[in-house]
Design a protein around this motif. Structure first.
Motif, short mmCIF file in Angstrom:
data_model
loop_
_atom_site.label_atom_id
_atom_site.label_comp_id
_atom_site.label_asym_id
_atom_site.label_seq_id
_atom_site.Cartn_x
_atom_site.Cartn_y
_atom_site.Cartn_z
N VAL A 167 -12.59 -2.83 2.38
CA VAL A 167 -11.51 -2.47 3.31
C VAL A 167 -10.68 -3.70 3.65
O VAL A 167 -9.44 -3.67 3.62
CB VAL A 167 -12.09 -1.84 4.60
CG1 VAL A 167 -10.99 -1.64 5.64
CG2 VAL A 167 -12.75 -0.51 4.29
N VAL A 168 -11.35 -4.81 3.98
CA VAL A 168 -10.65 -6.05 4.31
C VAL A 168 -9.82 -6.53 3.12
O VAL A 168 -8.69 -6.99 3.26
CB VAL A 168 -11.65 -7.14 4.76
CG1 VAL A 168 -10.95 -8.48 4.94
CG2 VAL A 168 -12.34 -6.72 6.05
N ARG A 169 -10.39 -6.41 1.92
CA ARG A 169 -9.68 -6.84 0.72
C ARG A 169 -8.42 -5.99 0.49
O ARG A 169 -7.34 -6.50 0.19
CB ARG A 169 -10.62 -6.73 -0.48
CG ARG A 169 -10.11 -7.45 -1.73
CD ARG A 169 -11.18 -7.44 -2.81
NE ARG A 169 -12.40 -8.10 -2.36
CZ ARG A 169 -13.58 -7.97 -2.96
NH1 ARG A 169 -13.70 -7.20 -4.02
NH2 ARG A 169 -14.64 -8.60 -2.50
N VAL A 170 -8.56 -4.66 0.65
CA VAL A 170 -7.41 -3.77 0.48
C VAL A 170 -6.34 -4.09 1.50
O VAL A 170 -5.14 -4.13 1.19
CB VAL A 170 -7.86 -2.29 0.59
CG1 VAL A 170 -6.64 -1.36 0.67
CG2 VAL A 170 -8.74 -1.90 -0.59
N MET A 171 -6.75 -4.34 2.75
CA MET A 171 -5.78 -4.71 3.79
C MET A 171 -5.05 -6.00 3.42
O MET A 171 -3.85 -6.13 3.62
CB MET A 171 -6.49 -4.88 5.13
CG MET A 171 -6.96 -3.59 5.76
SD MET A 171 -7.99 -3.90 7.21
CE MET A 171 -6.86 -4.82 8.23
N GLY A 172 -5.80 -6.97 2.88
CA GLY A 172 -5.19 -8.23 2.47
C GLY A 172 -4.16 -8.03 1.37
O GLY A 172 -3.11 -8.68 1.35
N TRP A 173 -4.46 -7.11 0.45
CA TRP A 173 -3.49 -6.82 -0.62
C TRP A 173 -2.20 -6.22 -0.05
O TRP A 173 -1.12 -6.44 -0.58
CB TRP A 173 -4.09 -5.84 -1.62
CG TRP A 173 -5.24 -6.38 -2.40
CD1 TRP A 173 -5.54 -7.69 -2.66
CD2 TRP A 173 -6.28 -5.62 -3.03
NE1 TRP A 173 -6.68 -7.80 -3.40
CE2 TRP A 173 -7.17 -6.54 -3.65
CE3 TRP A 173 -6.57 -4.26 -3.14
CZ2 TRP A 173 -8.30 -6.14 -4.36
CZ3 TRP A 173 -7.70 -3.86 -3.84
CH2 TRP A 173 -8.55 -4.79 -4.44
N LEU A 174 -2.33 -5.44 1.03
CA LEU A 174 -1.19 -4.68 1.54
C LEU A 174 -0.32 -5.44 2.53
O LEU A 174 0.87 -5.14 2.68
CB LEU A 174 -1.69 -3.39 2.21
CG LEU A 174 -2.46 -2.40 1.32
CD1 LEU A 174 -2.90 -1.19 2.16
CD2 LEU A 174 -1.63 -1.95 0.13
N VAL A 175 -0.88 -6.43 3.22
CA VAL A 175 -0.17 -7.06 4.34
C VAL A 175 1.11 -7.76 3.91
O VAL A 175 2.21 -7.44 4.38
CB VAL A 175 -1.08 -8.07 5.07
CG1 VAL A 175 -0.26 -8.95 6.00
CG2 VAL A 175 -2.15 -7.35 5.85
N TYR A 176 1.00 -8.72 3.00
CA TYR A 176 2.14 -9.60 2.74
C TYR A 176 3.25 -8.93 1.94
O TYR A 176 4.43 -9.15 2.24
CB TYR A 176 1.63 -10.89 2.10
CG TYR A 176 0.66 -11.57 3.02
CD1 TYR A 176 1.10 -12.10 4.23
CD2 TYR A 176 -0.69 -11.63 2.74
CE1 TYR A 176 0.22 -12.70 5.12
CE2 TYR A 176 -1.59 -12.22 3.62
CZ TYR A 176 -1.13 -12.75 4.81
OH TYR A 176 -2.00 -13.31 5.70
N PRO A 177 2.94 -8.07 0.94
CA PRO A 177 4.05 -7.31 0.33
C PRO A 177 4.80 -6.46 1.34
O PRO A 177 6.02 -6.34 1.28
CB PRO A 177 3.33 -6.44 -0.71
CG PRO A 177 2.07 -7.17 -1.03
CD PRO A 177 1.67 -7.84 0.25
N PHE A 178 4.05 -5.90 2.31
CA PHE A 178 4.70 -5.09 3.34
C PHE A 178 5.69 -5.91 4.15
O PHE A 178 6.82 -5.49 4.40
CB PHE A 178 3.63 -4.48 4.25
CG PHE A 178 4.16 -3.97 5.57
CD1 PHE A 178 5.02 -2.89 5.61
CD2 PHE A 178 3.81 -4.58 6.76
CE1 PHE A 178 5.52 -2.43 6.82
CE2 PHE A 178 4.31 -4.13 7.97
CZ PHE A 178 5.17 -3.05 7.99
N VAL A 179 5.30 -7.11 4.56
CA VAL A 179 6.17 -7.97 5.37
C VAL A 179 7.41 -8.37 4.57
O VAL A 179 8.54 -8.34 5.08
CB VAL A 179 5.41 -9.21 5.87
CG1 VAL A 179 6.36 -10.18 6.54
CG2 VAL A 179 4.30 -8.81 6.83
#
Length: 430
Positions: A167-179
């Motif tokens: 879950v933490v890894r998936v969140m890490g993948w999603l955070v910066y592209p989103f910003v």
């Protein structure tokens, strides 16, 4: 000393740390981005709708409040955690140390009820985002809400079932592209800016009510309190007695970064739409990106905006699920131990999962107003924990008395009280 002077002094300290052990380093940058990533999520996608519906001047006041409100409130919570006589204590342990075991249980309960409503509204937002995408972009009839929300929740629970690290890894993948995409959309919308919002001039009553109900949304959108306890403990382990100055410096940079990014995105969205369109977005109960995707005919916006909205809501849901599970597990374990019973972690995990799955599914099916939930529930509860509790501790805890008498305390208490009072407005309007 004024509030602005305090902030300028802290900012100067951030860039004037001459001690080699306190020079800015990769560890500090990682935590600054971590605080930023925790705050910037799905809540950001609903802020432009609420901020812009009342016209230009309430938006300006919110922009002025955003940085001092965010920095000072989170700094207060950091100082509260640092006030423990046992370095390395987390927020629950600090509360128990200063206020006793009963207060520790109450704070755990408050922490859980800070996160659960957010989890519910993300379930609603995720269902509405996919439903809107099916109707406007794909041109198909979506399945009934009860089935669509069930399918989406089962997919998310599948990710969660893979384990916390995944879950933490998936969140890490999603955070910066989103910003990055959020900044890109803000720039893309610049040619569409118009003066429609400037023509809406609210009277004193409308201005006050708009600002009153917008404060909880502002609190919610910049909130990164779930990670503050871990953040402070990490700085104590690394910096020891210098932890407080380093915490202040990292928090200041993170607050400046999130304020700049979020308010640019908010202004860009608001200036590209009219107040009536923002009201329509609220009535449709969808995020600003879903509305922009439906509003502009450009294929890139039509498909990219709702996709980014779904990614943001998914990221936020996963992160808040872990926090809500931690809080509920703690409550169940405390209750069982109080009755002299053994606390089986596997059974507790299953019970928590079933409860939260059922709660989110029911909320997603019923489709309550997302902004209504933020204004009347999420924002006020966060304000109790983040704004009021540390200020109360300054008056009651000897280790925190050194922070008494600062003008910034008045601002924190005032904003917290305004956010909490939104609960009463919602009750009066029933």
């Amino acid at each position: 000393m004024s509030t602005s002077t305090e902030i300028m002094r802290t900012s100067a300290e951030t860039t004037a740390l001459g001690n080699p052990t306190l020079s800015w380093n990769r560890h500090d940058t990682r935590w600054m981005l971590g605080l930023f990533a925790t705050a910037i999520g799905a809540g950001t996608l609903f802020l432009p709708i609420d901020a812009g519906r009342g016209g230009f001047w309430p938006l300006i006041v919110m922009a002025v409040l955003a940085l001092p409100m965010t920095y000072l409130a989170h700094r207060g919570l950091c100082r509260f955690i640092l006030s423990s006589s046992k370095p390395g204590s987390d927020i629950t342990e600090v509360v128990q140390e200063h206020f006793g075991a009963l207060a520790g249980k109450l704070i755990t309960l408050l922490y859980f009820f800070t996160i659960l409503p957010i989890l519910l509204l993300y379930g609603v937002g995720m269902t509405n985002t996919v439903q809107s995408f099916m109707v406007h972009q794909i041109g198909m009839e979506p399945p009934p809400r009860i089935l669509l929300s069930l399918a989406l929740l089962l997919c998310l629970m599948g990710i969660i079932k893979l384990g916390e690290q995944m879950v933490v890894r998936v969140m890490g993948w999603l955070v910066y592209p989103f910003v990055l995409v959020m900044i890109g959309i803000g720039l893309y919308l610049a040619p569409e800016w118009n003066g429609a919002i400037m023509h809406q001039v609210p009277n004193a009553g409308q201005f006050s009510i708009t600002l009153w109900l917008s404060i909880p949304v502002l609190v919610f959108s910049f909130n990164h309190s779930p990670v503050i306890s871990r953040f402070v403990v990490a700085q104590e382990h690394r910096y020891g007695k210098e932890a407080e100055s380093r915490v202040d410096a990292i928090e200041m940079r993170a607050a400046m970064m999130m304020t700049a990014v979020v308010m640019f995105f908010v202004f860009s969205c608001v200036f590209s739409l009219s107040p009536s369109e923002l009201n329509a977005a609220k009535e449709q109960n969808i995020s600003i990106l879903s509305y922009l995707g439906n509003r502009f005919q450009n294929p890139l916006m039509a498909y990219l905006a709702p996709t980014v909205a779904f990614v943001a809501i998914t990221k936020s849901f996963l992160g808040h699920y872990l926090g809500a599970r931690e809080g509920l597990n703690g409550l169940i374990a405390q209750h069982l131990r109080g009755q002299g019973k053994a606390a089986d972690s596997k059974v507790i995990n299953r019970t928590s999962a079933l409860f939260m799955f059922a709660a989110v599914w029911i909320a997603a099916t019923l489709n309550p107003s997302i902004l209504g939930m933020i204004e009347s529930l999420c924002g006020p509860i966060i304000a109790m924990l983040l704004f009021i509790m540390p200020m109360y501790a300054i008056r009651k805890i000897p280790a925190m008395r050194k922070y008494a008498g600062q003008p910034s305390n008045v601002l924190v208490v005032f904003v917290g009280a305004v956010a909490i009072s939104a609960i009463f407005y919602s009750l009066l309007s029933l």
